[in-house]
Design an enzyme around this catalytic site. Structure first.
Site, PDB file in Angstrom:
ATOM      1  N   ASP A   8       0.943  -1.292   0.012  1.00  0.00           N
ATOM      2  CA  ASP A   8      -0.062   0.083  -0.129  1.00  0.00           C
ATOM      3  C   ASP A   8       0.893   1.321  -0.057  1.00  0.00           C
ATOM      4  O   ASP A   8       1.915   1.207   0.444  1.00  0.00           O
ATOM      5  CB  ASP A   8      -0.773  -0.092   1.148  1.00  0.00           C
ATOM      6  CG  ASP A   8      -1.619   1.327   1.521  1.00  0.00           C
ATOM      7  OD1 ASP A   8      -2.620   1.481   0.450  1.00  0.00           O
ATOM      8  OD2 ASP A   8      -1.768   2.103   2.507  1.00  0.00           O
ATOM      9  N   TYR A  10      -0.218   5.282   0.840  1.00  0.00           N
ATOM     10  CA  TYR A  10      -0.432   6.182   1.654  1.00  0.00           C
ATOM     11  C   TYR A  10      -0.173   5.464   3.208  1.00  0.00           C
ATOM     12  O   TYR A  10      -1.289   4.809   3.575  1.00  0.00           O
ATOM     13  CB  TYR A  10      -1.745   6.639   1.596  1.00  0.00           C
ATOM     14  CG  TYR A  10      -1.875   7.392   0.383  1.00  0.00           C
ATOM     15  CD1 TYR A  10      -0.990   8.696  -0.125  1.00  0.00           C
ATOM     16  CD2 TYR A  10      -2.794   7.030  -0.607  1.00  0.00           C
ATOM     17  CE1 TYR A  10      -0.860   9.223  -1.298  1.00  0.00           C
ATOM     18  CE2 TYR A  10      -2.546   7.709  -2.051  1.00  0.00           C
ATOM     19  CZ  TYR A  10      -1.866   8.761  -2.161  1.00  0.00           C
ATOM     20  OH  TYR A  10      -1.814   9.516  -3.604  1.00  0.00           O
ATOM     21  N   ARG A  39      -6.849  13.697   6.757  1.00  0.00           N
ATOM     22  CA  ARG A  39      -6.687  12.167   6.530  1.00  0.00           C
ATOM     23  C   ARG A  39      -7.895  11.384   7.037  1.00  0.00           C
ATOM     24  O   ARG A  39      -8.402  10.527   6.294  1.00  0.00           O
ATOM     25  CB  ARG A  39      -5.459  11.698   7.320  1.00  0.00           C
ATOM     26  CG  ARG A  39      -5.118   9.997   7.233  1.00  0.00           C
ATOM     27  CD  ARG A  39      -5.144   9.566   5.919  1.00  0.00           C
ATOM     28  NE  ARG A  39      -4.850   8.171   5.563  1.00  0.00           N
ATOM     29  CZ  ARG A  39      -4.743   7.506   4.569  1.00  0.00           C
ATOM     30  NH1 ARG A  39      -5.017   7.876   3.497  1.00  0.00           N
ATOM     31  NH2 ARG A  39      -4.407   6.151   4.725  1.00  0.00           N
ATOM     32  N   SER A 114      -2.775   0.613  -4.536  1.00  0.00           N
ATOM     33  CA  SER A 114      -3.405   2.017  -4.123  1.00  0.00           C
ATOM     34  C   SER A 114      -4.695   2.274  -4.249  1.00  0.00           C
ATOM     35  O   SER A 114      -5.034   2.080  -5.539  1.00  0.00           O
ATOM     36  CB  SER A 114      -2.253   3.168  -3.972  1.00  0.00           C
ATOM     37  OG  SER A 114      -2.727   4.393  -3.454  1.00  0.00           O
ATOM     38  N   ASN A 115      -5.526   3.018  -3.274  1.00  0.00           N
ATOM     39  CA  ASN A 115      -6.557   3.541  -3.586  1.00  0.00           C
ATOM     40  C   ASN A 115      -6.375   4.846  -4.471  1.00  0.00           C
ATOM     41  O   ASN A 115      -7.369   5.180  -5.269  1.00  0.00           O
ATOM     42  CB  ASN A 115      -7.583   3.886  -2.382  1.00  0.00           C
ATOM     43  CG  ASN A 115      -8.264   2.559  -1.965  1.00  0.00           C
ATOM     44  OD1 ASN A 115      -8.562   1.514  -2.661  1.00  0.00           O
ATOM     45  ND2 ASN A 115      -8.471   2.516  -0.742  1.00  0.00           N
TER      46      ASN A 115
END
Length: 221
Positions: A8, A10, A39, A114-115
């Site tokens: 991932d 972030y 966040r 990642s998103n």
């Protein structure tokens, strides 16, 4: 046998709160508060939009979350400041051990999943010192399904053309680890914040304080 190491981005490779330093330059004494709220709402917004099936790309969600964070802290966000802080999100700091760990594993297949939409994640990796170590970048935006949905992890598996158990997935986000483990990936939770384990019937294969811990997987890859 692990054939791909999937990270991932972030919170795992890149410190999302390194943006707080820049927030503090723009909004003195409120940088940390804005960073934390930014966040928090970023996560809440993509979870909510996934649930109500009203998808937005990660860059748009990130911008919406920034606007919320500023309003919450009594700040009027100008278009120039918005653009500046969004641009800084493409320059987040790597965590201290990341470059060394990835260098040690550079002979393996290293993947970022990642998103983040491609217009965010690609520039972030490209400007970093790990760009030459990464073999593939996969974005959940490619199928408009955010992690931790099974569809997102299935997309990653299809891109890698491997069996689920041949993939070691690493994330600092407990919800991401839960989703990946439930799908069938091998998982290592990078528990940077020393959080307690989730009260779920799905647990990671390993837990480490930072990415240095994955060295014990060397014999398995």
């Amino acid at each position: 046998m692990i054939k791909a190491l999937v990270f991932d981005a972030y919170g795992t490779l890149f410190d999302v709160h390194s943006v707080g330093k820049e927030c503090n330059k723009v909004f003195p004494n409120k940088g940390n508060a804005i960073s934390q709220s930014w966040r928090k709402k970023q996560l809440e917004y993509f979870f909510l939009r996934q649930l109500i099936q009203r998808y937005k790309p990660f860059d748009e969600i990130t911008k919406d979350a920034l606007n919320y964070a500023c309003k919450e802290n009594g700040i009027e966000l100008s278009s120039d400041d918005e653009e500046h802080l969004m641009e800084f999100y493409l320059k987040l700091d790597l965590f201290e051990e990341v470059e060394t760990v990835l260098d040690q594993l550079s002979h393996k297949k290293l993947v970022v999943f990642s998103n983040g939409s491609k217009n965010m994640i690609d520039p972030l990796i490209e400007q970093s010192s790990i760009r030459s170590s990464i073999d593939l970048v996969i974005s959940a935006d490619e199928i408009k399904q955010y992690k931790p949905t099974p569809a997102a992890y299935n997309h990653a598996q299809e891109q890698l053309e491997l069996k689920r158990e041949e993939i070691l997935f690493m994330s600092s986000n407990p919800w991401d680890i839960t989703g990946a483990k439930s799908f069938g990936f091998r998982t290592a939770w990078i528990n940077r914040k020393n959080l307690v384990a989730e009260e779920l019937d799905i647990q990671p294969d390993a837990i480490y304080d930072d990415l240095s811990g994955i060295s014990e997987w060397i014999d398995k890859i």
